[in-house]
Design a protein around this motif. Structure first.
Motif, short mmCIF file in Angstrom:
data_model
loop_
_atom_site.label_atom_id
_atom_site.label_comp_id
_atom_site.label_asym_id
_atom_site.label_seq_id
_atom_site.Cartn_x
_atom_site.Cartn_y
_atom_site.Cartn_z
N ARG A 45 0.84 -1.18 0.00
CA ARG A 45 0.00 0.00 0.00
C ARG A 45 0.88 1.24 0.00
NH1 ARG A 45 -4.99 -0.68 2.76
NH2 ARG A 45 -5.11 1.59 2.73
N ALA A 46 0.38 2.33 -0.54
CA ALA A 46 1.15 3.58 -0.56
C ALA A 46 1.57 3.96 0.86
CB ALA A 46 0.31 4.69 -1.19
N GLY A 47 2.87 4.11 1.07
CA GLY A 47 3.38 4.47 2.38
C GLY A 47 3.45 3.32 3.37
N GLY A 48 3.11 2.10 2.92
CA GLY A 48 3.08 0.95 3.83
C GLY A 48 4.22 -0.01 3.61
N CYS A 49 4.30 -1.02 4.48
CA CYS A 49 5.33 -2.06 4.37
C CYS A 49 4.89 -3.11 3.35
CB CYS A 49 5.53 -2.74 5.73
SG CYS A 49 6.11 -1.65 7.03
N PRO A 50 5.84 -3.83 2.74
CA PRO A 50 5.47 -4.90 1.80
C PRO A 50 4.60 -5.95 2.47
CG PRO A 50 7.81 -4.38 1.63
CD PRO A 50 7.30 -3.64 2.82
N ALA A 51 3.56 -6.37 1.78
CA ALA A 51 2.67 -7.41 2.31
C ALA A 51 3.18 -8.80 1.97
CB ALA A 51 1.26 -7.22 1.76
N LEU A 52 4.01 -8.90 0.92
CA LEU A 52 4.52 -10.20 0.48
C LEU A 52 5.97 -10.37 0.86
CD1 LEU A 52 2.98 -10.28 -3.12
CD2 LEU A 52 2.06 -11.34 -1.05
N TRP A 53 6.37 -11.62 1.06
CA TRP A 53 7.74 -11.98 1.43
C TRP A 53 8.42 -12.64 0.25
CZ3 TRP A 53 10.05 -16.76 1.31
CH2 TRP A 53 11.25 -16.94 2.02
N VAL A 54 9.67 -12.27 -0.01
CA VAL A 54 10.51 -12.95 -1.00
C VAL A 54 11.86 -13.22 -0.35
CG1 VAL A 54 11.64 -12.83 -3.24
CG2 VAL A 54 9.35 -11.87 -2.97
#
Length: 291
Positions: A45-54
């Motif tokens: 999300r804009a200004g947010g942390c990544p929701a997915l892990w790689v």
């Protein structure tokens, strides 16, 4: 592929290993999609942390699956049911997909990718098909996988949208939405009933049967809640390798298990799909991050 680009919203770039990646952006969010595998690798999300892990040890090379994001497992989930020599989780996640269309409307940017049968796929799975993946990046990440039977005989398939979610500390999370559901425990064996939220205290590999409700991952370490809604699926898979198995996975750094959990919309076990000639089915997952 570049003919589909939209300035400031969608761009094809050379990703790691020189493989083509698609960057999607909107006022609400950003996402990255690998055209090899049709795999969403990043969503935030804009200004947010990544929701997915790689994984930081992920391999980016032709014909190799990337550890993380949302791999497309198709046309089977896990080992092939009768031939263990065939690729784990099918062949869609390692093939180069066609970029069919891109669009942008308001806070949403989307892309549509496709994969059709050819000589290579028919050597592994003797069916005619058209597979289409639509990725919508906005306030939520919406991924829809549509299988069409373009042949003249019925076909049966399985698969999953294998979501790797980023978490602050997997030992602290609680996964709601599966209370009372029965599951097969692939680690300890046997069939069990879930009591309360799912928690992770070691290796977990569970296939929950007859589940259609959304799951919610409560993540106190990151102070957020990630929801995983789905359609076209009656199976939910929860997976984390735990510390011992993680050390045996070549494309995963040994300590990374603590920062991820898989919550997957699947057609697996007894939940495979049979399509008549000309019929279609859509497996869909919608990820939302709050906080």
């Amino acid at each position: 592929m570049r003919r589909h680009e939209i300035p400031d919203r969608a761009q094809v770039v050379d990703g790691p290993g020189g493989l083509p990646h698609l960057l999607l952006s909107s006022p609400a969010a950003s996402a990255e999609v690998a055209l090899q595998g049709g795999q969403v690798l990043r969503y935030a999300r804009a200004g947010g942390c990544p929701a997915l892990w790689v994984s930081r040890a992920a391999v980016y090379a032709p014909g190799k699956a990337v550890r993380g994001g949302v791999p497309v497992c198709w046309p089977w989930f896990g080992p092939h049911p009768s031939d263990p020599a065939k690729p784990q989780h099918g062949f869609a996640r390692t093939m180069l997909w066609e970029l069919r269309a891109i669009g942008a409307e308001g806070d949403l940017t989307w892309a549509r990718l496709g994969l059709r049968d050819d000589e290579a796929t028919r050597a592994l799975w003797p069916h005619a098909f058209d597979l289409e993946l639509t990725v919508r990046a906005g306030e939520q990440l919406d991924i829809a996988l549509t299988t069409r039977n373009t042949g003249d005989a019925p076909l049966t398939y399985g698969g999953a949208l294998h979501s790797y979610l980023a978490v602050g500390d997997v030992a602290q999370i609680m996964i709601d939405g599966l209370d009372g559901a029965r599951y097969h425990d692939k680690v300890g064996g046997g069939e069990h009933a879930q009591a309360g939220p799912v928690t992770i205290s070691g290796e977990v590999d569970r296939v929950y049967h007859g589940t259609t409700a959304a799951c919610a991952v409560r993540d106190p370490a990151l102070g957020r809640r990630v929801t995983v809604a789905k359609a076209g699926s009656r199976t939910t898979v929860i997976w984390n390798p735990g510390p011992e198995k993680a050390r045996q996975i070549a494309d995963m750094a040994g300590d990374e298990y603590a920062g991820m959990v898989c919550v997957e919309a699947a057609n697996a076990a007894d939940d495979t799909v049979t399509l008549a000639p000309g019929a279609a089915h859509t497996l869909r997952t919608v990820l939302g991050a709050e906080g």
